[in-house]
Design an enzyme around this catalytic site. Structure first.
Site, mmCIF file in Angstrom:
data_model
loop_
_atom_site.group_PDB
_atom_site.id
_atom_site.type_symbol
_atom_site.label_atom_id
_atom_site.label_comp_id
_atom_site.label_asym_id
_atom_site.label_seq_id
_atom_site.Cartn_x
_atom_site.Cartn_y
_atom_site.Cartn_z
ATOM 1 N N GLU A 72 -1.340 29.722 41.867
ATOM 2 C CA GLU A 72 -0.505 28.798 42.638
ATOM 3 C C GLU A 72 0.469 29.611 43.495
ATOM 4 O O GLU A 72 0.956 30.657 43.077
ATOM 5 C CB GLU A 72 0.276 27.902 41.672
ATOM 6 C CG GLU A 72 1.226 26.922 42.334
ATOM 7 C CD GLU A 72 2.139 26.242 41.319
ATOM 8 O OE1 GLU A 72 2.593 25.128 41.596
ATOM 9 O OE2 GLU A 72 2.400 26.852 40.254
ATOM 10 N N LYS B 94 -2.495 18.718 44.086
ATOM 11 C CA LYS B 94 -1.897 18.496 42.765
ATOM 12 C C LYS B 94 -1.612 17.018 42.545
ATOM 13 O O LYS B 94 -0.939 16.369 43.347
ATOM 14 C CB LYS B 94 -0.612 19.318 42.642
ATOM 15 C CG LYS B 94 -0.002 19.317 41.256
ATOM 16 C CD LYS B 94 1.213 20.249 41.202
ATOM 17 C CE LYS B 94 1.781 20.351 39.804
ATOM 18 N NZ LYS B 94 2.949 21.258 39.743
ATOM 19 N N CYS C 74 -0.446 24.434 37.569
ATOM 20 C CA CYS C 74 0.818 24.608 36.852
ATOM 21 C C CYS C 74 1.000 23.615 35.712
ATOM 22 O O CYS C 74 0.208 23.567 34.784
ATOM 23 C CB CYS C 74 1.988 24.545 37.839
ATOM 24 S SG CYS C 74 3.526 25.242 37.197
#
Length: 554
Positions: free
Chosen positions: A288, A348, A404
Site C-alpha cells: 500500500e 479499498k 491494510c
C-alpha cells in the site's frame, strides 16, 4: 424436599471486582504482539470471569470497563504515536465500553441461572458474550474496529488451527471457553480445599447440574482437541512470487513527504531483484502507498512503474493513491502486466474512519484540529478484487488483494476469498505501517494475516512499505519475515489452493449461533427460577423460600 439454590453475591465489594478485572485486562494484553505470550489470553478471561461471577450487573459492567481499559490502552497505544494521547485514549475507552456492556449482559444472563439447578450453565454465558462483544465492536460505530480480538492473539497457540472450523469468532470462543474451564477448575479446587479444612463432607452433586457441568467441560475442550487433531493442510501448487518492501525516507504522518522517493525505492528494489533472478517470478507484490503519485495523472510515475514491470518481466500488484472520483481520492491496488495495457484496479472497500475519511468533520473538529490532516476523504470501493496471474506452461491463478486494516474484517476477507470462479488463489495483504513507527501495530497486523491464512486455507503475501513483511503458509507459519524500516526484496514460493474451509462455509453462523444460545440461556434461567420458586413456595407456604434465595455464594 428441594435443595436451596445458591444465589448471587449481593454484598460483593467493588474492589474485589475492579482490581482483578483491571489485572485481567493487563494479563490479556500480554498475549498480543510484541509480547506474544498466547496463554495469558485464557488466563485473563478466567480472572475476569472469576471477578465478575455472581456480581450484580452494574458492578460487573464496571469490572468490564476496568478490564477493557487495562487491555486496550496498552494494545492500542500505537494509535496515538504521532497524533497525541486524545485519539488513543478516546478509542481505547470506546472499545472498553464494549467489554463493559458484555459483562453487564453476561451478569444479567447469569443472575437467574445462579439461583437454580441450572447454575453450571451460567459459565457458558462468558464465551457467548465474548463472541457477541467482538462482533458488535467489529461492526459499530462507523463500520467498527475489529482489532486485537482474542483470536488474533493465537497465531502461535495450539488453538490456532481451530480457525479453519470456526473462523475468528470460533477461535475467540475456544480461547474464552478454555479460560472459563480454568475459572471452573480453580473454583472447584478452592471449594474442595475449604470443605476439607472445615471437615464438611456433603453428598456428591447429582441431577441436571452435574450433567450440565460435564457437558460444559466437553464443550470447552472440544475446540482444543479438534485443533490438535487436525493440522491445517499446506499442499498446493507452488508459484514464484517476489515482494518488495521499499522503505520510506522517514517514519510518521509525513512518510510520503517525498512521494517520489518512496516510488523510486520500490522501482529500484524490483530492478535489482530482477538482476538476481534466474527466471522471472510469476508475480511481484508492492505494498500500500508504494505509489502515492497517481500514475494515471503523472506520466513520469507511470513510466517508472512500466520500467519495473518490463525489467522483471512479471505482473506487478502495487498500492496507489488515485485522484478521484471527485471530490474524493482512492486507495487502490493496481495490477500492471508486461506488454502494456490499462492496469486492473481494486479500490479499498473499507476506508478507516478518522484516518482515511472524517465522519462528521465539523463536529469532531471541536475536539481536535488534527481531523484536517485528512484533507480529502477516501472513497469506498463497492466490490472485492482479484487479478488473474498467467503462469508459463501452467494454469493461471488469482491474486486477491486486501488493503491494510481490511484484513481484520471477517466478511470482507471471506467474500474476497470465495469469489466464484476465482478459487485457485493466493491472498495479498498490502499495507503501510510507516505512520505507526516502531510500535507493535505492524506485528499485530502480521499476526492477523497468519490467522486469516489458517481460516481460509490460503497462502498470504503480507507486504508493507516499511515492514514487517513475509510469506505466510496456509497453516499460519511464515518465512522470510522482514524487519521494520529496512528495504527488502524477497522471493518465495507460496502455494495456490482452492479449498473452501469449514469456516468459510459457515460464514457468520457462529456469531448467529452465539446470539441464539445467549437468548436460550436467558430464557432457561428465567423459566427455571420461576419453576424453583413455585416448588419452594408449595413446600414452604410461609414464604421463607424467597428468603433462602437471598443468601451468599460460597
Amino acid at each position: 424436599m428441594t435443595t436451596p439454590p445458591r444465589p448471587t453475591r449481593p454484598g460483593l465489594r467493588s474492589g474485589a471486582v475492579l482490581l482483578p478485572a483491571l489485572l485481567s485486562g493487563l494479563l490479556t494484553a500480554l498475549a498480543f504482539p510484541t509480547q506474544d505470550v498466547w496463554w495469558t489470553a485464557p488466563l485473563g478471561v478466567a480472572l475476569l470471569s472469576a471477578a465478575t461471577f455472581g456480581a450484580r450487573p452494574r458492578l460487573a459492567a464496571l469490572g468490564g470497563l476496568a478490564h477493557g481499559l487495562g487491555f486496550f490502552l496498552p494494545t492500542l497505544s500505537w494509535t496515538g504515536i504521532y497524533v497525541g494521547n486524545l485519539p488513543w485514549v478516546a478509542l481505547s475507552t470506546l472499545e472498553a465500553l464494549y467489554t463493559a456492556a458484555m459483562c453487564l449482559v453476561v451478569a444479567w444472563i447469569q443472575r437467574p441461572l445462579l439461583a437454580t439447578r441450572l447454575r453450571p450453565l451460567a459459565y457458558a454465558a462468558v464465551p457467548l458474550g465474548w463472541v457477541l462483544q467482538e462482533a458488535a465492536r467489529g461492526a459499530t460505530p462507523f463500520g467498527g474496529f475489529p482489532w486485537v480480538r482474542l483470536a488474533f492473539s493465537q497465531a502461535d497457540s495450539p488453538l490456532a488451527p481451530f480457525a479453519r472450523f470456526g473462523g475468528a469468532p470460533g477461535l475467540t470462543f475456544a480461547v474464552t471457553a478454555l479460560g472459563v474451564l480454568v475459572h471452573v477448575a480453580c473454583r472447584a479446587l478452592a471449594v474442595t480445599s475449604v470443605r476439607r479444612l472445615r471437615r464438611v463432607h456433603g453428598p456428591a452433586g447429582t441431577g441436571p447440574g452435574r450433567v450440565l457441568a460435564g457437558g460444559l467441560v466437553v464443550l470447552g475442550l472440544a475446540p482444543l482437541v479438534l485443533a490438535l487433531a487436525m493440522k491445517p493442510p499446506t499442499d498446493g501448487r507452488p508459484v514464484s512470487v517476489l515482494f518488495v518492501q521499499g522503505n520510506v525516507p522517514r517514519a510518521g504522518l509525513d512518510f510520503n513527504a517525498e512521494r517520489r522517493k518512496v516510488l523510486d525505492n520500490h522501482v529500484q528494489g524490483t530492478v535489482a531483484a530482477a538482476g538476481r533472478a534466474a527466471t522471472p517470478p510469476s508475480l511481484v507484490v508492492w505494498p500500500e502507498n508504494s505509489s502515492d503519485i497517481d500514475p494515471f495523472d503523472n506520466p513520469d510515475a507511470a513510466a517508472d512503474i512500466r520500467l519495473a514491470v518490463e525489467t522483471i518481466k512479471a505482473p506487478i500488484l502495487l498500492g496507489a493513491v488515485l485522484d478521484g472520483p471527485a471530490p474524493y481520492v482512492s486507495n487502490a491496488s493496481l495490477f500492471y502486466t508486461p506488454g502494456g495495457g490499462e492496469p486492473g484496479r481494486y479500490v479499498k472497500q473499507h476506508p478507516v474512519p478518522f484516518a482515511e475519511y472524517i465522519p462528521y468533520r465539523s463536529f469532531f473538529r471541536n475536539f481536535s484540529d488534527k481531523v484536517d490532516l485528512v484533507a480529502r476523504d477516501f472513497t469506498k470501493g463497492d466490490r472485492p478484487g482479484a487479478f488473474e496471474v498467467p503462469v508459463k506452461g501452467q494454469a493461471p491463478y488469482w491474486v486477491v488483494p486486501t488493503i491494510c486494516f481490511e484484513v481484520a474484517y471477517d466478511g470482507l476477507m471471506r467474500d474476497s476469498t470465495l469469489q466464484p470462479g476465482r478459487e485457485a488463489s493466493i491472498l495479498a495483504v498490502q499495507t503501510n505501517n510507516a505512520t505507526f513507527g516502531y510500535t507493535a501495530e505492524s506485528e499485530q497486523q502480521f499476526a492477523i494475516s497468519r490467522i486469516r491464512a489458517i481460516e481460509h486455507g490460503r497462502s498470504v503475501v503480507h507486504v508493507s512499505t516499511v515492514g514487517v513483511s513475509g510469506f505466510i503458509n496456509p497453516d499460519g507459519t511464515y518465512v522470510d519475515k522482514t524487519s521494520l524500516f529496512t528495504p527488502a526484496a524477497r522471493f518465495g514460493s507460496p502455494v495456490v489452493r482452492t479449498e473452501v474451509t469449514v469456516a468459510d462455509r459457515l460464514g457468520q453462523l457462529p456469531e448467529y449461533a452465539a446470539g441464539l444460545a445467549a437468548l436460550l440461556l436467558l430464557a432457561a434461567g428465567r423459566w427455571s427460577r420461576r419453576r424453583t420458586a413455585r416448588v419452594e413456595a408449595a413446600a414452604d407456604p410461609t414464604g421463607s423460600a424467597e428468603t433462602r434465595r437471598e443468601g451468599v455464594v460460597v
